[in-house]
Design an enzyme around this catalytic site. Structure first.
Site, PDB file in Angstrom:
ATOM      1  N   HIS A 120       0.817  -1.213   0.000  1.00 58.51           N
ATOM      2  CA  HIS A 120       0.000   0.000   0.000  1.00 58.51           C
ATOM      3  C   HIS A 120       0.849   1.260   0.000  1.00 58.51           C
ATOM      4  CE1 HIS A 120      -3.377  -2.690   1.825  1.00 58.51           C
ATOM      5  NE2 HIS A 120      -3.281  -2.810   0.521  1.00 58.51           N
ATOM      6  N   CYS A 128       4.624  13.726  -6.704  1.00 58.93           N
ATOM      7  CA  CYS A 128       3.832  14.743  -7.399  1.00 58.93           C
ATOM      8  C   CYS A 128       2.810  14.053  -8.293  1.00 58.93           C
ATOM      9  CB  CYS A 128       4.740  15.632  -8.245  1.00 58.93           C
ATOM     10  SG  CYS A 128       3.804  16.730  -9.333  1.00 58.93           S
ATOM     11  N   SER A 192      -6.227  -9.749   9.329  1.00 58.48           N
ATOM     12  CA  SER A 192      -7.212 -10.787   9.028  1.00 58.48           C
ATOM     13  C   SER A 192      -7.178 -11.083   7.535  1.00 58.48           C
ATOM     14  CB  SER A 192      -8.602 -10.327   9.455  1.00 58.48           C
ATOM     15  OG  SER A 192      -8.864  -9.055   8.922  1.00 58.48           O
TER      16      SER A 192
HETATM   17 ZN   LIG Z   1       5.587  17.860 -10.316  1.00 53.93          ZN
END
Ligand SMILES: [Zn+2]
Length: 256
Positions: A120, A128, A192
């Protein structure tokens, strides 16, 4: 409980070098980072549909950055705990190969784990949204103004974490799937594993003929499905027991 640790250690040492671990929020709670989904967590106060959706971020970055500032401050102050350290030690001893984590706190790397796949993303970098420029290892105190602007093109930046509505980084997904399929043992700690695609990883190991060892505080859907062994308890306590049992087996091996 000692026998459970020994059993897990025997399985892991027999598969040394082909052991992966999937970790989730539960492993970082002892580091002072509450599970976002818990009653103490961020999502109890900030509606994730309003604050964690990429479309919300694009629509109102100032509002979402107010939540991010709080999240990043908690993560910046956190230190790795013994559970992270045990996993790093098991990697150095040649037992554990890969850490796949759903966490965004960078604490596995802080503990010394080298082969870490972050499903994640991470809060350690800013990226950016327009030109892709990255600011690795930034500190909140270095941001003069929120939301921070890109040094190259002046567009708004966001932490390199995967928001709802964004794709899981392809490289992470491919590497994690490969690690899961080629592992003979997968430990699942503090999750889990019901958020896809991370949830697929233990099943991938299982389908490839491997074994799944679950370490959680309470039973999860894994306990009665893919897990071959479940040990209930705090990650640091259980890993202490497993590591010590692994050490005995490894010492025995060297003596032979
Ligand atoms: Zn940029």
């Amino acid at each position: 409980m000692k026998r459970a640790y020994e059993l897990a250690a025997e399985t892991m040492v027999a598969a040394a070098g082909k052991v992966a671990v999937l970790t989730g929020a539960g492993i970082s709670v002892a580091s002072g980072i509450p599970d976002f989904r818990s009653s103490q967590g961020l999502w109890a106060r900030y509606d994730p549909m309003e604050y964690a959706e990429i479309s919300s971020f694009k629509r109102n970055p100032e509002k979402v950055w107010a939540m991010l500032e709080e999240m990043l401050a908690v993560v910046e102050q956190a230190h790795c705990n013994r559970a992270h350290e045990y996993l790093a030690e098991l990697e150095k001893k040649g037992v554990l190969r890969t850490v796949i984590t759903q966490n965004i706190d960078g604490l596995h790397q802080a503990a010394g784990s080298c082969d870490v796949i972050e499903f994640h993303g991470t809060t350690r970098n800013l990226v950016c949204l327009r030109c892709g420029w990255r600011w690795p290892g930034f500190r909140l105190s270095e941001l003069q103004k929120l939301p921070p602007k890109c040094h190259k093109c002046d567009a708004i930046m966001k932490p390199e974490v995967v928001f709802f509505g964004e794709q899981i980084p392809q490289t992470a997904l491919i590497k994690a799937s490969e690690a899961a399929e080629s592992s003979k043992v997968m430990l699942v700690i503090g999750t889990s594993a019901n958020v896809y695609p991370a949830a697929d990883m233990p099943a991938l190991t299982k389908r490839s003929g491997g074994r799944v060892i679950e370490i959680n505080l309470e039973p999860t859907p894994l306990s009665t499905s893919v897990a071959d062994q479940t040990i209930f308890g705090p990650a640091a306590v259980v890993l202490a027991g497993i590591e010590s049992a692994c050490d005995k087996l490894l010492t025995g091996r060297r003596l032979i």
